[in-house]
Design a protein around this motif. Structure first.
Motif, PDB file in Angstrom:
ATOM      1  N   ILE A 155      38.648  45.552  43.158  1.00 60.98           N
ATOM      2  CA  ILE A 155      38.357  46.495  42.191  1.00 60.98           C
ATOM      3  C   ILE A 155      37.014  46.952  41.907  1.00 60.98           C
ATOM      4  CG2 ILE A 155      38.666  47.134  39.788  1.00 60.98           C
ATOM      5  CD1 ILE A 155      41.096  45.069  39.756  1.00 60.98           C
ATOM      6  N   VAL A 176      36.888  44.450  34.588  1.00 63.25           N
ATOM      7  CA  VAL A 176      37.078  44.290  36.042  1.00 63.25           C
ATOM      8  C   VAL A 176      37.555  42.774  36.180  1.00 63.25           C
ATOM      9  CG1 VAL A 176      36.184  44.184  38.483  1.00 63.25           C
ATOM     10  CG2 VAL A 176      35.540  46.077  37.018  1.00 63.25           C
ATOM     11  N   VAL A 210      42.550  51.412  42.417  1.00 55.93           N
ATOM     12  CA  VAL A 210      43.109  50.196  43.210  1.00 55.93           C
ATOM     13  C   VAL A 210      44.702  49.967  42.708  1.00 55.93           C
ATOM     14  CG1 VAL A 210      42.887  47.807  43.709  1.00 55.93           C
ATOM     15  CG2 VAL A 210      40.980  49.089  43.642  1.00 55.93           C
ATOM     16  N   SER A 221      39.651  41.110  41.702  1.00 55.54           N
ATOM     17  CA  SER A 221      38.499  41.867  40.947  1.00 55.54           C
ATOM     18  C   SER A 221      37.495  42.364  41.842  1.00 55.54           C
ATOM     19  CB  SER A 221      37.979  40.633  39.710  1.00 55.54           C
ATOM     20  OG  SER A 221      39.079  40.286  38.914  1.00 55.54           O
TER      21      SER A 221
END
Length: 452
Positions: A384, A162, A400, A381
């Motif tokens: 996400i 991520v 995403v 991030s």
């Protein structure tokens, strides 16, 4: 039995309500293309794709002409390239992306998906090389689409991946800055990715799939909206039943095309994916379906409930119409590709936070959202991570596809063109998530994953 009423209904759906087959996607396994020599591996990949998909576009066009049903895209999905390329000693996989692009151009398809890695529990050598190759691969190719699966309900969320994907998305945006950062429109980060999704940019051919299959994606937001216009003021029982019956008809059209394409190409039929995939055209919007249920503008209170009804009824209608419904099958809520969503953002009714809430009940996630180019990679991030958590906890696919448009800020617009449409730049929280993201490691699987 098909009667005159059925035929007239179908003609009306095609001519006035924008029913179409959004894509015929040929899934191709590349597992037998592994080689310790990267050049030999790429030659095997090119030869196999061009051999199996040689007649895909021609066959799609013939069916379109004979049946009178528009087939918008012909596409290919392949085995995640990280699994194939890691058998060689190459230190980046950009040449593999170029090979896919060349093969896609040779057979005439719109896109090819599968420059992908599955890293939900950790990275192998090839996964890491592929992820680091994504920005350049998407910048120097036209038709290649990429995806990375960072979490599953069985394994939790790989927070190292991520963290890395925030950086990769930023780099991709920068390398494609001269073209509205469009590389990010070809990159999806998934949780609970499915192996038979025919829609781009997230399509790949899973390792559990057959050697070669035909998957078909059907769309038709305009058909659903038109059906609801005829029952204004009726109860939600009637709304749900109307959507279900309409979805049944749409799926049958998809099944007809899928079986015919399968027969003519000599390739097994895989699945029909009934996803309400909007386009920027007026009358082909998921947001307008939600508004037709009685909401002033998509994004106002009640939107999540309306989307839940829509998504559930679409799935129920689809599974009654075909024995092999798969992929994502539900409602997509992209912003740039949906005229009603664009309007909702511009009127201030729809924010990223509301879209995130909507992804709890739709079929995928945050899709085609343009954000300021200076958004920190750790914030991307964190977005996400939020989406992955929704997917992992609720045992559903989330994704995403977000575009930090280089040089653009809130209040401006970006034009992607074609089905990708245009998007207003949406505001993102400026409160930092960096300490959270930089922890790394893995978020454990939820307790309900322990079912063995």
């Amino acid at each position: 039995m098909i009667n005159n009423k059925n035929i007239l209904e179908t003609i009306n759906m095609i001519e006035k309500e924008k029913l179409d087959i959004r894509t015929i996607t040929m899934g191709i396994s590349l597992l037998d293309c592994c080689d310790s020599d990267g050049k030999k591996s790429r030659k095997k990949i090119y030869d196999k794709i061009t051999r199996l998909a040689e007649n895909l576009v021609k066959t799609g066009e013939e069916i379109e002409m004979e049946f009178g049903i528009p087939i918008i895209n012909k596409r290919i999905s392949v085995t995640p390239i990280s699994l194939i390329a890691q058998s060689c000693d190459d230190t980046d996989y950009v040449e593999f992306a170029k090979t896919l692009d060349k093969a896609a151009s040779a057979v005439g398809v719109n896109f090819i998906g599968g420059f992908s890695a599955l890293v939900h529990k950790g990275n192998s050598k090839g996964d890491t090389i592929l992820i680091n190759s994504i920005p350049e691969a998407l910048a120097c190719t036209e038709k290649v689409c990429s995806s990375v699966n960072v979490g599953t309900s069985k394994s939790g969320i790989n927070m190292n991946a991520v963290r890395d994907m925030g950086r990769i998305i930023k780099e991709t945006a920068y390398l494609t800055r001269d073209n509205s950062s469009i590389g990010c429109a070809k990159l999806v980060v998934f949780a609970n990715a499915v192996e038979d999704n025919p829609f781009m940019a997230g399509a790949f051919h899973g390792v559990g799939e057959a050697e070669c299959v035909i998957n078909v994606g059907v769309s038709g937001p305009g058909v659903i909206k038109s059906a609801l216009e005829n029952i204004r003021g009726e109860s939600f029982d009637v709304v749900a039943e109307t959507i279900k019956r309409t979805a049944f008809k749409i799926t049958r059209a998809g099944q007809l095309v899928a079986l015919e394409a399968s027969k003519r190409l000599g390739v097994p039929f895989g699945i029909v994916d009934l996803s309400l995939a909007p386009t920027p055209a007026v009358g082909d919007s998921v947001a307008r379906i939600i508004e037709e249920m009685g909401l002033e503008v998509c994004g106002c209170p009640g939107t999540t409930a309306a989307l839940a009804i829509l998504n559930d009824a679409v799935k129920k209608g689809g599974i009654m119409a075909s024995s092999h419904v798969g992929g994502l099958s539900g409602a997509f809520i992209p912003v740039s590709e949906d005229e009603g969503m664009i309007n909702a953002v511009e009127t201030g009714a729809l924010s990223i936070e509301k879209l995130e809430a909507m992804t709890c009940v739709c079929s995928v996630g945050l899709d085609m959202i343009a954000i300021p180019g200076d958004t920190p990679d750790t914030t991307i991030s964190a977005i996400i991570a939020d989406e992955a958590a929704i997917g992992v906890i609720n045992n559903k696919t989330t994704a995403v596809r977000i575009i930090p448009v280089y040089g653009k800020s809130v209040g401006e617009k970006v034009e992607f063109g074609g089905l990708l449409g245009q998007a207003p730049i949406m505001a993102v929280s400026k409160i930092s998530s960096s300490d959270f993201i930089l922890r790394g490691g893995r978020i454990p699987a939820p307790v309900h994953s322990f079912k063995n």
